[in-house]
Write a protein that holds these residues in place. Structure first.
Motif, PDB file in Angstrom:
ATOM      1  N   THR A  32       1.064  -1.590  -0.128  1.00 50.06           N
ATOM      2  CA  THR A  32       0.177  -0.604  -0.287  1.00 50.06           C
ATOM      3  C   THR A  32       0.892   1.214  -0.251  1.00 50.06           C
ATOM      4  O   THR A  32       0.885   2.560  -0.671  1.00 50.06           O
ATOM      5  CB  THR A  32      -0.802   0.229   1.418  1.00 50.06           C
ATOM      6  OG1 THR A  32      -1.533  -1.317   1.228  1.00 50.06           O
ATOM      7  CG2 THR A  32      -2.143   1.245   1.063  1.00 50.06           C
ATOM      8  N   MET A  33       1.967   1.276   0.673  1.00 53.38           N
ATOM      9  CA  MET A  33       2.593   2.340   1.007  1.00 53.38           C
ATOM     10  C   MET A  33       3.641   1.944   1.367  1.00 53.38           C
ATOM     11  O   MET A  33       3.228   1.497   3.010  1.00 53.38           O
ATOM     12  CB  MET A  33       1.371   3.078   2.141  1.00 53.38           C
ATOM     13  CG  MET A  33       2.726   4.810   1.774  1.00 53.38           C
ATOM     14  SD  MET A  33       1.496   6.167   3.198  1.00 53.38           S
ATOM     15  CE  MET A  33       2.438   7.412   2.646  1.00 53.38           C
ATOM     16  N   PRO A  34       5.075   2.836   1.142  1.00 50.05           N
ATOM     17  CA  PRO A  34       6.953   2.356   2.120  1.00 50.05           C
ATOM     18  C   PRO A  34       6.664   3.458   3.032  1.00 50.05           C
ATOM     19  O   PRO A  34       5.769   4.408   2.749  1.00 50.05           O
ATOM     20  CB  PRO A  34       7.055   2.763   1.228  1.00 50.05           C
ATOM     21  CG  PRO A  34       6.700   3.688  -0.117  1.00 50.05           C
ATOM     22  CD  PRO A  34       5.278   3.133  -0.408  1.00 50.05           C
ATOM     23  N   ALA A  35       7.114   3.153   4.003  1.00 49.97           N
ATOM     24  CA  ALA A  35       7.702   4.098   5.211  1.00 49.97           C
ATOM     25  C   ALA A  35       7.520   5.649   4.110  1.00 49.97           C
ATOM     26  O   ALA A  35       8.660   6.042   3.498  1.00 49.97           O
ATOM     27  CB  ALA A  35       8.541   3.920   5.815  1.00 49.97           C
ATOM     28  N   LEU A  40      10.689   9.603   0.801  1.00 46.42           N
ATOM     29  CA  LEU A  40      11.907  11.148   0.498  1.00 46.42           C
ATOM     30  C   LEU A  40      13.364  10.277   0.436  1.00 46.42           C
ATOM     31  O   LEU A  40      14.282  11.340  -0.595  1.00 46.42           O
ATOM     32  CB  LEU A  40      12.262  11.229   1.881  1.00 46.42           C
ATOM     33  CG  LEU A  40      11.921  12.165   2.443  1.00 46.42           C
ATOM     34  CD1 LEU A  40      12.490  12.708   4.493  1.00 46.42           C
ATOM     35  CD2 LEU A  40      11.722  13.272   2.374  1.00 46.42           C
ATOM     36  N   ARG A  41      14.173   9.423   0.648  1.00 49.87           N
ATOM     37  CA  ARG A  41      15.286   8.657  -0.220  1.00 49.87           C
ATOM     38  C   ARG A  41      14.534   8.768  -1.389  1.00 49.87           C
ATOM     39  O   ARG A  41      15.604   9.031  -2.574  1.00 49.87           O
ATOM     40  CB  ARG A  41      15.660   7.404   0.572  1.00 49.87           C
ATOM     41  CG  ARG A  41      16.675   6.773   0.460  1.00 49.87           C
ATOM     42  CD  ARG A  41      17.361   5.124   0.108  1.00 49.87           C
ATOM     43  NE  ARG A  41      16.369   4.299  -0.541  1.00 49.87           N
ATOM     44  CZ  ARG A  41      15.581   3.539  -0.421  1.00 49.87           C
ATOM     45  NH1 ARG A  41      16.423   2.293   1.147  1.00 49.87           N
ATOM     46  NH2 ARG A  41      14.537   2.556  -0.915  1.00 49.87           N
ATOM     47  N   ASP A  42      14.073   8.393  -2.009  1.00 49.71           N
ATOM     48  CA  ASP A  42      13.514   7.199  -3.861  1.00 49.71           C
ATOM     49  C   ASP A  42      13.344   9.287  -4.121  1.00 49.71           C
ATOM     50  O   ASP A  42      13.908   9.029  -5.264  1.00 49.71           O
ATOM     51  CB  ASP A  42      12.225   6.859  -3.326  1.00 49.71           C
ATOM     52  CG  ASP A  42      12.497   5.439  -2.932  1.00 49.71           C
ATOM     53  OD1 ASP A  42      13.617   4.473  -3.226  1.00 49.71           O
ATOM     54  OD2 ASP A  42      11.763   4.426  -2.619  1.00 49.71           O
ATOM     55  N   PHE A  43      12.558   9.650  -3.142  1.00 53.28           N
ATOM     56  CA  PHE A  43      12.825  11.166  -4.078  1.00 53.28           C
ATOM     57  C   PHE A  43      13.653  11.469  -4.149  1.00 53.28           C
ATOM     58  O   PHE A  43      13.800  12.625  -5.745  1.00 53.28           O
ATOM     59  CB  PHE A  43      11.661  12.288  -3.026  1.00 53.28           C
ATOM     60  CG  PHE A  43      11.776  13.562  -3.793  1.00 53.28           C
ATOM     61  CD1 PHE A  43      10.583  13.789  -4.434  1.00 53.28           C
ATOM     62  CD2 PHE A  43      11.992  14.307  -2.722  1.00 53.28           C
ATOM     63  CE1 PHE A  43      10.519  15.266  -4.596  1.00 53.28           C
ATOM     64  CE2 PHE A  43      11.911  15.742  -2.695  1.00 53.28           C
ATOM     65  CZ  PHE A  43      10.796  15.874  -4.392  1.00 53.28           C
ATOM     66  N   ALA A 216       8.342   2.608  -5.481  1.00 53.62           N
ATOM     67  CA  ALA A 216       9.526   3.465  -5.084  1.00 53.62           C
ATOM     68  C   ALA A 216       9.082   4.556  -6.459  1.00 53.62           C
ATOM     69  O   ALA A 216       9.841   5.607  -6.103  1.00 53.62           O
ATOM     70  CB  ALA A 216      10.513   2.921  -6.105  1.00 53.62           C
ATOM     71  N   THR A 217       8.284   4.826  -7.049  1.00 47.67           N
ATOM     72  CA  THR A 217       7.770   5.985  -8.760  1.00 47.67           C
ATOM     73  C   THR A 217       7.772   6.276  -7.816  1.00 47.67           C
ATOM     74  O   THR A 217       7.294   7.635  -8.211  1.00 47.67           O
ATOM     75  CB  THR A 217       7.855   5.329 -10.182  1.00 47.67           C
ATOM     76  OG1 THR A 217       9.294   4.024  -9.790  1.00 47.67           O
ATOM     77  CG2 THR A 217       8.444   6.053 -11.279  1.00 47.67           C
ATOM     78  N   MET A 218       5.942   5.711  -7.839  1.00 51.45           N
ATOM     79  CA  MET A 218       4.813   6.283  -8.280  1.00 51.45           C
ATOM     80  C   MET A 218       5.018   7.547  -6.316  1.00 51.45           C
ATOM     81  O   MET A 218       4.348   8.286  -6.717  1.00 51.45           O
ATOM     82  CB  MET A 218       4.188   5.217  -7.506  1.00 51.45           C
ATOM     83  CG  MET A 218       2.219   6.125  -8.032  1.00 51.45           C
ATOM     84  SD  MET A 218       1.154   4.545  -7.194  1.00 51.45           S
ATOM     85  CE  MET A 218       0.761   4.824  -5.569  1.00 51.45           C
ATOM     86  N   TYR A 219       5.207   6.599  -5.780  1.00 52.36           N
ATOM     87  CA  TYR A 219       5.132   8.464  -4.469  1.00 52.36           C
ATOM     88  C   TYR A 219       6.523   9.590  -4.543  1.00 52.36           C
ATOM     89  O   TYR A 219       5.656  10.622  -4.209  1.00 52.36           O
ATOM     90  CB  TYR A 219       5.302   6.589  -3.211  1.00 52.36           C
ATOM     91  CG  TYR A 219       4.442   6.506  -2.550  1.00 52.36           C
ATOM     92  CD1 TYR A 219       2.963   7.035  -2.141  1.00 52.36           C
ATOM     93  CD2 TYR A 219       4.081   5.236  -2.936  1.00 52.36           C
ATOM     94  CE1 TYR A 219       2.051   6.499  -1.459  1.00 52.36           C
ATOM     95  CE2 TYR A 219       2.387   4.732  -2.623  1.00 52.36           C
ATOM     96  CZ  TYR A 219       1.456   5.510  -1.539  1.00 52.36           C
ATOM     97  OH  TYR A 219       0.399   4.643  -1.040  1.00 52.36           O
ATOM     98  N   PRO A 220       7.504   8.842  -4.988  1.00 54.37           N
ATOM     99  CA  PRO A 220       7.899  10.624  -4.870  1.00 54.37           C
ATOM    100  C   PRO A 220       7.209  11.268  -5.960  1.00 54.37           C
ATOM    101  O   PRO A 220       7.568  12.651  -5.720  1.00 54.37           O
ATOM    102  CB  PRO A 220       9.954   9.220  -5.714  1.00 54.37           C
ATOM    103  CG  PRO A 220       9.299   8.162  -4.848  1.00 54.37           C
ATOM    104  CD  PRO A 220       8.341   7.660  -4.673  1.00 54.37           C
TER     105      PRO A 220
END
Lengths: 250, 249
Positions: A32-35, A40-43, A216-220
């Motif tokens: 559902t959602m990474p921490a 932030l790291r992926d961003f 890892a792509t979507m949230y950033p």
């Protein structure tokens, strides 16, 4: 720092901390959602490697076209409409119900007409914004004091000169409100249509990452989008405040 | 008053004729490949409305929409009143709500889908997210603008907070709250239909998305037309009530 600012920062921090705890305790699962710290790291990785810069640039370019055309055409239409009471009365019911109509429902139609490309997306962004600009400008022009209009007449300004030199400058705060609305709508229109159906762009990449469970792509990307839109909105709001303060209205 | 009502009716009639003419001209330019003329659309819509399948989709959308609207209004009122009563929270949260209002919520849809799963609850949540902010913002500003004398009267009478909201703040804010609900209504409808466009096997939004993949121009025109008519009719009714509330008829 003002108490309201401390309060705001506290709310954001509390919200992020809550998400972090929920993610670490696996109440929210990884799919559902990474921490938040992973996001932030992926961003930062995304920014450093310059991934998706091209897509983001392309989307922003379309947003700008939609924004500028909605703003300019909206101002011109609003100024002309203000001079013709009868036409305005006829259009009024349309303006009043316009935002009840799901403009996105026209997107399929535009794809049929113009093909799948930048055109339909810009058109949706433009259509969402232009009426807000017209309504705001009409509202501003209604408030121009009689004395200013009389001065313009005494100086024998043509209608065009009156608009450029007298009435529109008077409406500056309204112009900024209109710009804010047009920008927000351009964002919603362009990114939204990209998300619904497109071949490239930021909204498309978010949708694409979603279908591939690529968190890892979507949230950033979503984070970047939120930051851009809040940042742009913030600039215009700050400018609006300066303008209102100068006129002693804030 | 009656005269101006008649003038307005004439204006609306002129507008509708104008839109139909515009539609017909656009059709003549674009052609049969991507559009249908007004009367073809009316005919197809009429045929569509006689099928049971279609009403199944409509009732699905209406159910999701009704639930989303109820949540948006309930939650919006709660947030609005809380923020209005607690001044610091209100001052801090208002700009944040405005910022939230201006982001393209559609990109948050993947998160909602992941959180709620495919189906009714995701649609409802997405619709409610669209509607809740305007209701909250209008309520907040309406309650803030309550005449101080009314609040003082309440204090003098030593009303407990619940009674204060029920007998003074809420009645005083009703006209503005109604405007918020009217705006929330439109946005919730948009949110619900958008939600259906991506992750649904039923509903008007699904019908629209399905029609694109099947290249069914008749269906696209008919569904778009029906959505617009529904939205404008209800919105006009709400506008009339809104006007009456504001001008104390």
């Amino acid at each position: 720092m003002k108490p309201t600012q401390i309060y705001q920062i506290a709310i954001i921090l509390a919200f992020v901390a809550l998400l972090e705890v929920l993610c670490l305790t696996k109440v929210i699962d990884k799919i559902t959602m990474p921490a938040p710290h992973f996001i932030l790291r992926d961003f930062f990785l995304m920014i450093i490697h310059g991934r998706y810069f091209h897509e983001v640039g392309q989307s922003m370019f379309n947003v700008m076209i939609a924004f500028v055309s909605a703003f300019v055409i909206g101002i011109i239409t609003g100024t002309i409409l203000h001079a013709y009471r009868l036409v305005r009365d006829v259009m009024d019911p349309l303006f009043a119900t316009y935002y009840a109509i799901p403009v996105f429902a026209f997107y399929p139609l535009f794809i049929m007409i113009f093909g799948l490309g930048d055109g339909p997306q810009v058109l949706i962004g433009y259509m969402l914004g232009v009426v807000a600009v017209i309504v705001t400008i009409l509202n501003g022009l209604d408030r121009v004091p009689r004395v200013l209009k009389k001065t313009a007449r005494i100086n024998r300004l043509s209608p065009f000169q009156t608009a450029i030199r007298v009435t529109l400058p008077f409406c500056a705060p309204f112009l900024l409100t209109a710009a804010k609305l047009a920008l927000a709508y351009a964002f919603i229109g362009v990114i939204g249509s990209e998300f619904i159906m497109a071949r490239s762009g930021m909204g498309y990449e978010i949708g694409h990452a979603y279908t591939n469970f690529d968190n890892a792509t979507m949230y950033p990307l979503i984070l970047l989008l939120l930051l851009i839109s809040i940042f742009m909105n913030g600039i215009l709001t700050a400018w609006e405040k300066v303008l209102l303060a100068r006129r002693g209205q804030a | 008053m009656i005269q101006s009502d008649r003038r307005q009716l004439i204006n609306v009639a002129i507008l509708i004729v104008g839109i139909l003419v515009f539609w017909e001209i656009a059709y003549l330019i674009v052609g049969e490949l991507a559009m249908r003329s007004p009367h073809e659309t009316f005919a197809f819509t009429w045929k569509l409305m006689q099928t049971d399948l279609f009403w199944g989709h409509v009732s699905e959308t209406m159910q999701a929409f009704a639930m989303a609207l109820a949540i948006a209004v309930g939650l919006g009122l709660l947030i609005g009143f809380t923020l209005a009563i607690h001044k610091l929270s209100g001052d801090a949260m208002e700009p944040m709500l405005v910022a939230l209002y201006s982001i393209p919520k559609i990109t948050l849809y993947p998160i909602i889908l992941l959180a709620f799963g495919l189906g009714m609850s995701a649609k409802v949540a997405f619709g409610a997210i669209h509607g809740v902010i305007p209701v909250a913002l209008f309520t907040l500003n309406a309650v803030r603008a309550t005449k101080p004398i009314l609040i003082k009267t309440g204090r003098v009478l030593k009303l407990p907070p619940a009674a204060m909201v029920r007998t003074i703040l809420f009645p005083a804010a009703v006209p503005e709250i109604f405007t918020g609900i009217r705006v929330g209504f439109s946005l919730t409808l948009i949110g619900t239909v958008l939600g259906e466009m991506f992750a649904s096997q039923r509903g008007m939004g699904y019908l629209l998305m399905n029609a694109i993949s099947l290249y069914n121009v008749d269906l696209i025109m008919a569904v778009t037309f029906l959505l617009c008519v529904f939205a404008s009719v209800v919105n006009t009714a709400l506008l009339i009530i809104d006007h009456r509330l504001h001008h104390g008829a």
